[in-house]
Design an enzyme around this catalytic site. Sequence first.
Site, PDB file in Angstrom:
ATOM      1  N   TYR A 144       4.961 -23.610 124.523  1.00 12.26           N
ATOM      2  CA  TYR A 144       4.234 -23.941 125.763  1.00 12.26           C
ATOM      3  C   TYR A 144       2.777 -23.490 125.680  1.00 12.26           C
ATOM      4  O   TYR A 144       1.880 -24.167 126.183  1.00 12.26           O
ATOM      5  CB  TYR A 144       4.919 -23.312 126.986  1.00 12.26           C
ATOM      6  CG  TYR A 144       4.086 -23.475 128.240  1.00 12.26           C
ATOM      7  CD1 TYR A 144       3.916 -24.733 128.821  1.00 12.26           C
ATOM      8  CD2 TYR A 144       3.415 -22.386 128.802  1.00 12.26           C
ATOM      9  CE1 TYR A 144       3.114 -24.898 129.942  1.00 12.26           C
ATOM     10  CE2 TYR A 144       2.617 -22.547 129.921  1.00 12.26           C
ATOM     11  CZ  TYR A 144       2.467 -23.812 130.486  1.00 12.26           C
ATOM     12  OH  TYR A 144       1.666 -23.968 131.584  1.00 12.26           O
ATOM     13  N   ARG A 151      -4.057 -29.056 124.981  1.00 12.37           N
ATOM     14  CA  ARG A 151      -4.519 -29.782 126.169  1.00 12.37           C
ATOM     15  C   ARG A 151      -5.937 -29.363 126.532  1.00 12.37           C
ATOM     16  O   ARG A 151      -6.809 -30.205 126.761  1.00 12.37           O
ATOM     17  CB  ARG A 151      -3.556 -29.503 127.330  1.00 12.37           C
ATOM     18  CG  ARG A 151      -4.073 -30.010 128.676  1.00 12.37           C
ATOM     19  CD  ARG A 151      -3.041 -29.886 129.782  1.00 12.37           C
ATOM     20  NE  ARG A 151      -2.517 -28.544 129.959  1.00 12.37           N
ATOM     21  CZ  ARG A 151      -1.621 -28.208 130.888  1.00 12.37           C
ATOM     22  NH1 ARG A 151      -1.129 -29.136 131.700  1.00 12.37           N
ATOM     23  NH2 ARG A 151      -1.188 -26.972 130.994  1.00 12.37           N
ATOM     24  N   TYR A 204      -6.021 -18.371 134.648  1.00 10.56           N
ATOM     25  CA  TYR A 204      -5.050 -17.329 134.297  1.00 10.56           C
ATOM     26  C   TYR A 204      -5.638 -16.417 133.231  1.00 10.56           C
ATOM     27  O   TYR A 204      -6.333 -16.888 132.325  1.00 10.56           O
ATOM     28  CB  TYR A 204      -3.776 -17.958 133.705  1.00 10.56           C
ATOM     29  CG  TYR A 204      -2.787 -18.552 134.686  1.00 10.56           C
ATOM     30  CD1 TYR A 204      -2.812 -18.259 136.041  1.00 10.56           C
ATOM     31  CD2 TYR A 204      -1.775 -19.394 134.223  1.00 10.56           C
ATOM     32  CE1 TYR A 204      -1.881 -18.811 136.909  1.00 10.56           C
ATOM     33  CE2 TYR A 204      -0.838 -19.954 135.078  1.00 10.56           C
ATOM     34  CZ  TYR A 204      -0.891 -19.666 136.425  1.00 10.56           C
ATOM     35  OH  TYR A 204       0.036 -20.214 137.267  1.00 10.56           O
ATOM     36  N   ARG A 217      -3.629 -27.194 141.414  1.00 11.14           N
ATOM     37  CA  ARG A 217      -2.389 -26.957 142.178  1.00 11.14           C
ATOM     38  C   ARG A 217      -1.945 -28.213 142.895  1.00 11.14           C
ATOM     39  O   ARG A 217      -0.751 -28.445 143.094  1.00 11.14           O
ATOM     40  CB  ARG A 217      -2.606 -25.819 143.178  1.00 11.14           C
ATOM     41  CG  ARG A 217      -2.850 -24.469 142.538  1.00 11.14           C
ATOM     42  CD  ARG A 217      -1.701 -24.031 141.648  1.00 11.14           C
ATOM     43  NE  ARG A 217      -1.959 -22.748 141.009  1.00 11.14           N
ATOM     44  CZ  ARG A 217      -1.176 -22.210 140.085  1.00 11.14           C
ATOM     45  NH1 ARG A 217      -0.088 -22.856 139.665  1.00 11.14           N
ATOM     46  NH2 ARG A 217      -1.456 -21.053 139.542  1.00 11.14           N
ATOM     47  N   GLU A 324      11.345 -24.627 139.635  1.00 10.05           N
ATOM     48  CA  GLU A 324       9.992 -25.140 139.879  1.00 10.05           C
ATOM     49  C   GLU A 324      10.134 -26.418 140.702  1.00 10.05           C
ATOM     50  O   GLU A 324      11.045 -27.197 140.479  1.00 10.05           O
ATOM     51  CB  GLU A 324       9.331 -25.428 138.519  1.00 10.05           C
ATOM     52  CG  GLU A 324       7.909 -25.932 138.611  1.00 10.05           C
ATOM     53  CD  GLU A 324       7.247 -26.070 137.227  1.00 10.05           C
ATOM     54  OE1 GLU A 324       7.278 -25.104 136.439  1.00 10.05           O
ATOM     55  OE2 GLU A 324       6.726 -27.153 136.938  1.00 10.05           O
TER      56      GLU A 324
HETATM   57  C1  3EB Z   1       2.574 -22.213 136.976  1.00  9.97           C
HETATM   58  O1  3EB Z   1       2.246 -22.289 138.148  1.00  9.97           O
HETATM   59  C2  3EB Z   1       3.960 -22.680 136.663  1.00  9.97           C
HETATM   60  O2  3EB Z   1       1.101 -26.315 132.306  1.00  9.97           O
HETATM   61  O3  3EB Z   1       0.901 -28.261 133.276  1.00  9.97           O
HETATM   62  C3  3EB Z   1       3.443 -25.641 136.664  1.00  9.97           C
HETATM   63  C4  3EB Z   1       2.843 -26.903 136.678  1.00  9.97           C
HETATM   64  C5  3EB Z   1       3.363 -24.866 135.526  1.00  9.97           C
HETATM   65  C6  3EB Z   1       2.169 -27.378 135.555  1.00  9.97           C
HETATM   66  C7  3EB Z   1       1.313 -27.091 133.257  1.00  9.97           C
HETATM   67  C8  3EB Z   1       2.678 -25.354 134.408  1.00  9.97           C
HETATM   68  C9  3EB Z   1       2.072 -26.596 134.433  1.00  9.97           C
HETATM   69  O4  3EB Z   1       1.843 -21.765 136.100  1.00  9.97           O
HETATM   70  C10 3EB Z   1       4.017 -23.536 135.458  1.00  9.97           C
END
Ligand code: 3EB
Length: 336
Positions: A144, A151, A204, A217, A324
């Site tokens: 991941y 990406r 992050y 989001r 999720e």
């Molecule tokens: C998060 O909030 C949970 O890497 O495209 C959620 C939606 C998550 C998309 C992505 C990852 C992705 O980090 C994981």
Amino acid sequence: MQQIDASAGLHYTSTADLDALLDECRGRVLGVVGFGKPLRESKAIASTWVDMPVIGTDQAYEVWTSADPVQNVTRECIRSARNAQILFGCVEIPEDPHSDYDALIYDTYCRIFDHLDELGHSHLIRIWHYLPDIHRDERALERYKRFSLGRHEAFVAKGRAISKDAPAASAVGKRPGNTVICFLAAPHRGIPIENPRQVSAYSYPQQYGPRGPTFARALFASWDDLGQLYISGTAAIAGHRSQHEGDAHAQAVETILNLRSIMDEANASGLMDASQNADLLFKVYLRRPDLRAIAEAQLREAFGPSPSILYLQADICRRELLLEIEVVCAAGSRAS
Ligand code: 3EB
């Protein structure tokens, strides 16, 4: 005979009802995504199959329909269908033991951006990534995280801004085999919405990987007289930290707080009419099928008995996360 809702937008359907819907929408189907035990694929429409168990039934389909006739194109393994306002595309990438996963994702994303630029729908709105063996360690980096790296590099290489151009997204595990990516894109940028309860994913800290996940989001976009809010895969993360390790009930509650918070942001920015009941379509990814009852009870309590919900069994990108949830909120006039 059952009334078929053939309006533009997203529909969930079963194998039994798929043909009737496709018949009703002949020439106006943007795309079909099948989940579950592989059944069949259509050559004539932009469709793909995701080998991921559906909880409670053998197969389920997402069908994206357009108000107007669509144009189909296949190039460099990318299949797409579009009208003047929206494009749906999908691509299946075979496992390649000879290349690193970040390189595979980088190449695929670059091809997607080229495809979109060529067709004049340059802006990614919503993207779904279904990754095999999402937790596998590949030369000291979890798959991941390699995915996030590739990406990010593709966004940079193709001149996209990380925060301004990030689409709404989901990235979850599928069964071993190919990688499947599906997306919506448009000639104009969507409007990104972040969640005040969470750090933006692209910000992050490094502990989650050398490059952050490039997604918003949520993103708001309008097409075919539909105002749609696409809420990304949302989990029990507050700030940047996973919450309630090992407690599915508490994670479901926390996740719904995040969904609410994003919807409140969209309402506050005037994009959604809070007084109008939006049509909600949920996809719930659960690490184990037995978690369905917990998720379902919480979703019904929060959003009432009516929303459509598709339950899928999938690994979530952080090992401690048990579920999720993603949402499509259709606020526009769904005249039928
Ligand atoms: C998060 O909030 C949970 O890497 O495209 C959620 C939606 C998550 C998309 C992505 C990852 C992705 O980090 C994981």
